[in-house]
Design a protein around this motif. Structure first.
Motif, PDB file in Angstrom:
ATOM      1  N   PHE A  64      -7.623   2.376   5.156  1.00 32.81           N
ATOM      2  CA  PHE A  64      -8.418   1.977   6.310  1.00 32.81           C
ATOM      3  C   PHE A  64      -7.596   1.658   7.547  1.00 32.81           C
ATOM      4  O   PHE A  64      -8.136   1.647   8.650  1.00 32.81           O
ATOM      5  CB  PHE A  64      -9.270   0.748   5.956  1.00 32.81           C
ATOM      6  CG  PHE A  64     -10.197   0.998   4.810  1.00 32.81           C
ATOM      7  CD1 PHE A  64     -11.326   1.779   4.986  1.00 32.81           C
ATOM      8  CD2 PHE A  64      -9.936   0.493   3.557  1.00 32.81           C
ATOM      9  CE1 PHE A  64     -12.184   2.033   3.931  1.00 32.81           C
ATOM     10  CE2 PHE A  64     -10.781   0.736   2.495  1.00 32.81           C
ATOM     11  CZ  PHE A  64     -11.909   1.512   2.680  1.00 32.81           C
ATOM     12  N   ILE A  65      -6.305   1.392   7.371  1.00 33.70           N
ATOM     13  CA  ILE A  65      -5.449   1.034   8.501  1.00 33.70           C
ATOM     14  C   ILE A  65      -4.296   2.038   8.547  1.00 33.70           C
ATOM     15  O   ILE A  65      -3.276   1.861   7.883  1.00 33.70           O
ATOM     16  CB  ILE A  65      -4.904  -0.395   8.353  1.00 33.70           C
ATOM     17  CG1 ILE A  65      -6.046  -1.374   8.155  1.00 33.70           C
ATOM     18  CG2 ILE A  65      -4.068  -0.781   9.563  1.00 33.70           C
ATOM     19  CD1 ILE A  65      -5.620  -2.745   7.710  1.00 33.70           C
ATOM     20  N   ILE A 113       0.531   3.225  13.002  1.00 38.65           N
ATOM     21  CA  ILE A 113       0.543   3.493  14.444  1.00 38.65           C
ATOM     22  C   ILE A 113       1.980   3.849  14.795  1.00 38.65           C
ATOM     23  O   ILE A 113       2.854   2.988  14.840  1.00 38.65           O
ATOM     24  CB  ILE A 113       0.056   2.272  15.240  1.00 38.65           C
ATOM     25  CG1 ILE A 113      -1.375   1.918  14.828  1.00 38.65           C
ATOM     26  CG2 ILE A 113       0.148   2.546  16.741  1.00 38.65           C
ATOM     27  CD1 ILE A 113      -1.883   0.620  15.388  1.00 38.65           C
ATOM     28  N   ASP A 158       3.633   0.440  10.250  1.00 36.72           N
ATOM     29  CA  ASP A 158       2.548   0.339   9.283  1.00 36.72           C
ATOM     30  C   ASP A 158       2.116  -1.130   9.224  1.00 36.72           C
ATOM     31  O   ASP A 158       2.854  -1.984   8.724  1.00 36.72           O
ATOM     32  CB  ASP A 158       3.019   0.811   7.909  1.00 36.72           C
ATOM     33  CG  ASP A 158       1.913   0.841   6.885  1.00 36.72           C
ATOM     34  OD1 ASP A 158       0.740   0.666   7.264  1.00 36.72           O
ATOM     35  OD2 ASP A 158       2.236   1.036   5.698  1.00 36.72           O
ATOM     36  N   PHE A 159       0.946  -1.415   9.766  1.00 36.64           N
ATOM     37  CA  PHE A 159       0.460  -2.790   9.820  1.00 36.64           C
ATOM     38  C   PHE A 159      -0.372  -3.176   8.596  1.00 36.64           C
ATOM     39  O   PHE A 159      -0.771  -4.328   8.462  1.00 36.64           O
ATOM     40  CB  PHE A 159      -0.370  -3.004  11.098  1.00 36.64           C
ATOM     41  CG  PHE A 159       0.453  -2.918  12.342  1.00 36.64           C
ATOM     42  CD1 PHE A 159       1.303  -3.939  12.695  1.00 36.64           C
ATOM     43  CD2 PHE A 159       0.387  -1.796  13.151  1.00 36.64           C
ATOM     44  CE1 PHE A 159       2.073  -3.872  13.837  1.00 36.64           C
ATOM     45  CE2 PHE A 159       1.150  -1.704  14.297  1.00 36.64           C
ATOM     46  CZ  PHE A 159       1.999  -2.752  14.648  1.00 36.64           C
ATOM     47  N   SER A 160      -0.612  -2.235   7.708  1.00 38.77           N
ATOM     48  CA  SER A 160      -1.439  -2.537   6.542  1.00 38.77           C
ATOM     49  C   SER A 160      -0.835  -3.616   5.632  1.00 38.77           C
ATOM     50  O   SER A 160      -1.592  -4.418   5.086  1.00 38.77           O
ATOM     51  CB  SER A 160      -1.743  -1.259   5.754  1.00 38.77           C
ATOM     52  OG  SER A 160      -0.567  -0.648   5.313  1.00 38.77           O
ATOM     53  N   VAL A 202      -1.954  -7.029   6.912  1.00 39.35           N
ATOM     54  CA  VAL A 202      -3.355  -7.309   6.579  1.00 39.35           C
ATOM     55  C   VAL A 202      -3.484  -7.612   5.085  1.00 39.35           C
ATOM     56  O   VAL A 202      -4.222  -8.524   4.688  1.00 39.35           O
ATOM     57  CB  VAL A 202      -4.259  -6.124   6.991  1.00 39.35           C
ATOM     58  CG1 VAL A 202      -5.690  -6.351   6.560  1.00 39.35           C
ATOM     59  CG2 VAL A 202      -4.171  -5.898   8.487  1.00 39.35           C
ATOM     60  N   PHE A 227      -5.361  -0.836   1.538  1.00 43.04           N
ATOM     61  CA  PHE A 227      -5.360  -1.156   2.959  1.00 43.04           C
ATOM     62  C   PHE A 227      -4.889   0.031   3.794  1.00 43.04           C
ATOM     63  O   PHE A 227      -5.318   0.191   4.932  1.00 43.04           O
ATOM     64  CB  PHE A 227      -4.489  -2.388   3.218  1.00 43.04           C
ATOM     65  CG  PHE A 227      -5.040  -3.613   2.569  1.00 43.04           C
ATOM     66  CD1 PHE A 227      -6.029  -4.351   3.187  1.00 43.04           C
ATOM     67  CD2 PHE A 227      -4.611  -4.002   1.309  1.00 43.04           C
ATOM     68  CE1 PHE A 227      -6.568  -5.470   2.583  1.00 43.04           C
ATOM     69  CE2 PHE A 227      -5.141  -5.118   0.699  1.00 43.04           C
ATOM     70  CZ  PHE A 227      -6.125  -5.860   1.327  1.00 43.04           C
ATOM     71  N   ARG A 228      -4.028   0.852   3.230  1.00 41.97           N
ATOM     72  CA  ARG A 228      -3.556   2.042   3.965  1.00 41.97           C
ATOM     73  C   ARG A 228      -4.662   3.064   4.159  1.00 41.97           C
ATOM     74  O   ARG A 228      -4.599   3.886   5.071  1.00 41.97           O
ATOM     75  CB  ARG A 228      -2.371   2.659   3.237  1.00 41.97           C
ATOM     76  CG  ARG A 228      -1.128   1.810   3.351  1.00 41.97           C
ATOM     77  CD  ARG A 228       0.085   2.517   2.793  1.00 41.97           C
ATOM     78  NE  ARG A 228       1.243   1.647   2.881  1.00 41.97           N
ATOM     79  CZ  ARG A 228       1.988   1.302   1.844  1.00 41.97           C
ATOM     80  NH1 ARG A 228       1.727   1.786   0.645  1.00 41.97           N
ATOM     81  NH2 ARG A 228       3.028   0.495   2.011  1.00 41.97           N
TER      82      ARG A 228
END
Length: 91
Positions: free
Chosen positions: A59-60, A63, A67-69, A72, A56-57
């Motif tokens: 693609f995301i 910010i 880390d919002f991955s 998700v 997931f990191r």
């Protein structure tokens, strides 16, 4: 007999999803505690959680410092668990 065996298999899969979900939660919260990920438990959790989180990191990106991955990743894991539960109801 077959339906009982399938039910047991799905219960095991459901339990494994739950264990992995909580392992991810603990690993994510360990990032807030200095040095926790360097402990023996942190290294173990890192060895089982990082390969999943890395997907997931890619693609995301973070910010700023956030880390919002992992959010998700947890949502995708829950969706996969719901999918397995749906398959169980069909069988």
């Amino acid at each position: 007999m077959v339906k009982e065996n399938m039910s047991i298999i799905f219960e095991i899969i459901h339990s494994l999803f739950n264990i992995y979900f909580y392992a991810l939660i603990i690993y994510i919260f360990m990032s807030w505690i200095p040095g926790a990920r360097e402990s023996q438990i942190g290294q173990f959790l890192g060895s089982i959680c990082e390969p999943y989180l890395e997907q997931f990191r890619k693609f995301i990106p973070p910010i700023g410092i956030f880390d919002f991955s992992p959010i998700v990743a947890l949502l995708v894991l829950q969706l996969a668990q719901a999918g397995v539960s749906s398959i169980q109801t069909w069988i």
